[in-house]
Design a protein around this motif. Sequence first.
Motif, PDB file in Angstrom:
ATOM      1  N   UNK A   1      19.617   0.352  -5.393  1.00 48.88           N
ATOM      2  CA  UNK A   1      18.694   1.307  -4.782  1.00 48.88           C
ATOM      3  C   UNK A   1      17.377   1.337  -5.550  1.00 48.88           C
ATOM      4  N   UNK A   2      17.468   1.386  -6.867  1.00 45.97           N
ATOM      5  CA  UNK A   2      16.263   1.381  -7.700  1.00 45.97           C
ATOM      6  C   UNK A   2      15.492   0.085  -7.510  1.00 45.97           C
ATOM      7  N   UNK A   3      16.202  -1.026  -7.495  1.00 50.22           N
ATOM      8  CA  UNK A   3      15.553  -2.327  -7.296  1.00 50.22           C
ATOM      9  C   UNK A   3      14.871  -2.389  -5.934  1.00 50.22           C
ATOM     10  N   UNK A   4      15.516  -1.861  -4.913  1.00 46.77           N
ATOM     11  CA  UNK A   4      14.950  -1.860  -3.570  1.00 46.77           C
ATOM     12  C   UNK A   4      13.655  -1.028  -3.527  1.00 46.77           C
ATOM     13  N   UNK A   5      13.668   0.139  -4.147  1.00 47.14           N
ATOM     14  CA  UNK A   5      12.464   0.980  -4.188  1.00 47.14           C
ATOM     15  C   UNK A   5      11.328   0.267  -4.922  1.00 47.14           C
ATOM     16  N   UNK A   6      11.659  -0.422  -5.999  1.00 44.82           N
ATOM     17  CA  UNK A   6      10.654  -1.160  -6.758  1.00 44.82           C
ATOM     18  C   UNK A   6      10.020  -2.244  -5.899  1.00 44.82           C
ATOM     19  N   UNK A   7      10.854  -2.990  -5.188  1.00 41.38           N
ATOM     20  CA  UNK A   7      10.353  -4.077  -4.347  1.00 41.38           C
ATOM     21  C   UNK A   7       9.464  -3.525  -3.236  1.00 41.38           C
ATOM     22  N   UNK A   8       9.837  -2.400  -2.660  1.00 44.00           N
ATOM     23  CA  UNK A   8       9.017  -1.782  -1.620  1.00 44.00           C
ATOM     24  C   UNK A   8       7.649  -1.392  -2.165  1.00 44.00           C
ATOM     25  N   UNK A   9       7.623  -0.754  -3.324  1.00 41.81           N
ATOM     26  CA  UNK A   9       6.349  -0.334  -3.905  1.00 41.81           C
ATOM     27  C   UNK A   9       5.502  -1.538  -4.306  1.00 41.81           C
ATOM     28  N   UNK A  10       6.141  -2.563  -4.826  1.00 43.17           N
ATOM     29  CA  UNK A  10       5.432  -3.781  -5.186  1.00 43.17           C
ATOM     30  C   UNK A  10       4.822  -4.426  -3.946  1.00 43.17           C
ATOM     31  N   UNK A  11       5.562  -4.434  -2.872  1.00 36.88           N
ATOM     32  CA  UNK A  11       5.064  -5.002  -1.630  1.00 36.88           C
ATOM     33  C   UNK A  11       3.826  -4.248  -1.135  1.00 36.88           C
ATOM     34  N   UNK A  12       3.847  -2.931  -1.239  1.00 37.59           N
ATOM     35  CA  UNK A  12       2.699  -2.123  -0.831  1.00 37.59           C
ATOM     36  C   UNK A  12       1.491  -2.451  -1.703  1.00 37.59           C
ATOM     37  N   UNK A  13       1.706  -2.581  -3.000  1.00 40.24           N
ATOM     38  CA  UNK A  13       0.597  -2.921  -3.903  1.00 40.24           C
ATOM     39  C   UNK A  13       0.009  -4.296  -3.593  1.00 40.24           C
ATOM     40  N   UNK A  14       0.878  -5.251  -3.327  1.00 43.57           N
ATOM     41  CA  UNK A  14       0.410  -6.600  -3.010  1.00 43.57           C
ATOM     42  C   UNK A  14      -0.403  -6.576  -1.718  1.00 43.57           C
ATOM     43  N   UNK A  15       0.069  -5.845  -0.735  1.00 41.26           N
ATOM     44  CA  UNK A  15      -0.667  -5.734   0.533  1.00 41.26           C
ATOM     45  C   UNK A  15      -2.048  -5.103   0.319  1.00 41.26           C
ATOM     46  N   UNK A  16      -2.109  -4.082  -0.513  1.00 43.01           N
ATOM     47  CA  UNK A  16      -3.389  -3.427  -0.794  1.00 43.01           C
ATOM     48  C   UNK A  16      -4.353  -4.388  -1.483  1.00 43.01           C
ATOM     49  N   UNK A  17      -3.850  -5.157  -2.408  1.00 47.07           N
ATOM     50  CA  UNK A  17      -4.711  -6.107  -3.120  1.00 47.07           C
ATOM     51  C   UNK A  17      -5.233  -7.192  -2.181  1.00 47.07           C
ATOM     52  N   UNK A  18      -4.379  -7.668  -1.327  1.00 47.39           N
ATOM     53  CA  UNK A  18      -4.843  -8.711  -0.407  1.00 47.39           C
ATOM     54  C   UNK A  18      -5.881  -8.153   0.561  1.00 47.39           C
ATOM     55  N   UNK A  19      -5.730  -6.934   0.986  1.00 48.78           N
ATOM     56  CA  UNK A  19      -6.723  -6.310   1.861  1.00 48.78           C
ATOM     57  C   UNK A  19      -8.043  -6.136   1.119  1.00 48.78           C
ATOM     58  N   UNK A  20      -7.969  -5.718  -0.139  1.00 51.39           N
ATOM     59  CA  UNK A  20      -9.184  -5.555  -0.943  1.00 51.39           C
ATOM     60  C   UNK A  20      -9.899  -6.895  -1.140  1.00 51.39           C
ATOM     61  N   UNK A  21      -9.183  -7.945  -1.367  1.00 50.65           N
ATOM     62  CA  UNK A  21      -9.794  -9.272  -1.565  1.00 50.65           C
ATOM     63  C   UNK A  21     -10.448  -9.747  -0.276  1.00 50.65           C
ATOM     64  N   UNK A  22      -9.779  -9.518   0.829  1.00 55.11           N
ATOM     65  CA  UNK A  22     -10.356  -9.941   2.117  1.00 55.11           C
ATOM     66  C   UNK A  22     -11.619  -9.161   2.408  1.00 55.11           C
ATOM     67  N   UNK A  23     -11.603  -7.871   2.114  1.00 56.67           N
ATOM     68  CA  UNK A  23     -12.811  -7.074   2.371  1.00 56.67           C
ATOM     69  C   UNK A  23     -13.950  -7.495   1.442  1.00 56.67           C
ATOM     70  N   UNK A  24     -13.660  -7.878   0.220  1.00 56.64           N
ATOM     71  CA  UNK A  24     -14.687  -8.352  -0.716  1.00 56.64           C
ATOM     72  C   UNK A  24     -15.280  -9.672  -0.234  1.00 56.64           C
ATOM     73  N   UNK A  25     -14.406 -10.531   0.270  1.00 53.23           N
ATOM     74  CA  UNK A  25     -14.875 -11.817   0.745  1.00 53.23           C
ATOM     75  C   UNK A  25     -15.778 -11.656   1.957  1.00 53.23           C
ATOM     76  N   UNK A  26     -15.503 -10.697   2.793  1.00 56.81           N
ATOM     77  CA  UNK A  26     -16.312 -10.464   3.958  1.00 56.81           C
ATOM     78  C   UNK A  26     -17.686  -9.902   3.563  1.00 56.81           C
ATOM     79  N   UNK A  27     -17.733  -9.130   2.503  1.00 57.14           N
ATOM     80  CA  UNK A  27     -18.987  -8.565   2.038  1.00 57.14           C
ATOM     81  C   UNK A  27     -19.884  -9.612   1.395  1.00 57.14           C
ATOM     82  N   UNK A  28     -19.313 -10.600   0.800  1.00 56.19           N
ATOM     83  CA  UNK A  28     -20.097 -11.629   0.112  1.00 56.19           C
ATOM     84  C   UNK A  28     -20.573 -12.648   1.043  1.00 56.19           C
TER      85      UNK A  28
END
Length: 78
Positions: A51-78
């Motif tokens: 259960x703990x491992x599953x929660x960790x993976x879920x939160x990690x997945x959310x963080x990875x998604x946020x980072x990829x969105x931030x990188x895409x938005x930066x690339x569009x601005x440049x």
Amino acid sequence: MHNWLREYRKNGYNIVNKQRGMTKREQLIKQENHRLKQEIERLRQQNLKLTIENEFVKKLSVLVDQRTKNRKSRQLLN
């Protein structure tokens, strides 16, 4: 004294040969119950770990998604 009278009425003169301790069947049941309790505890621990491992993976997945969105938005601005 009360216990002795009860046993005497129940078994007559055979109260001296009264069994002490558990029968073999009772011992086996007790051992099996102990083994099952240990197995349940092991499974609870495993469930908690997963259960703990599953929660960790879920939160990690959310963080990875946020980072990829931030990188895409930066690339569009440049």
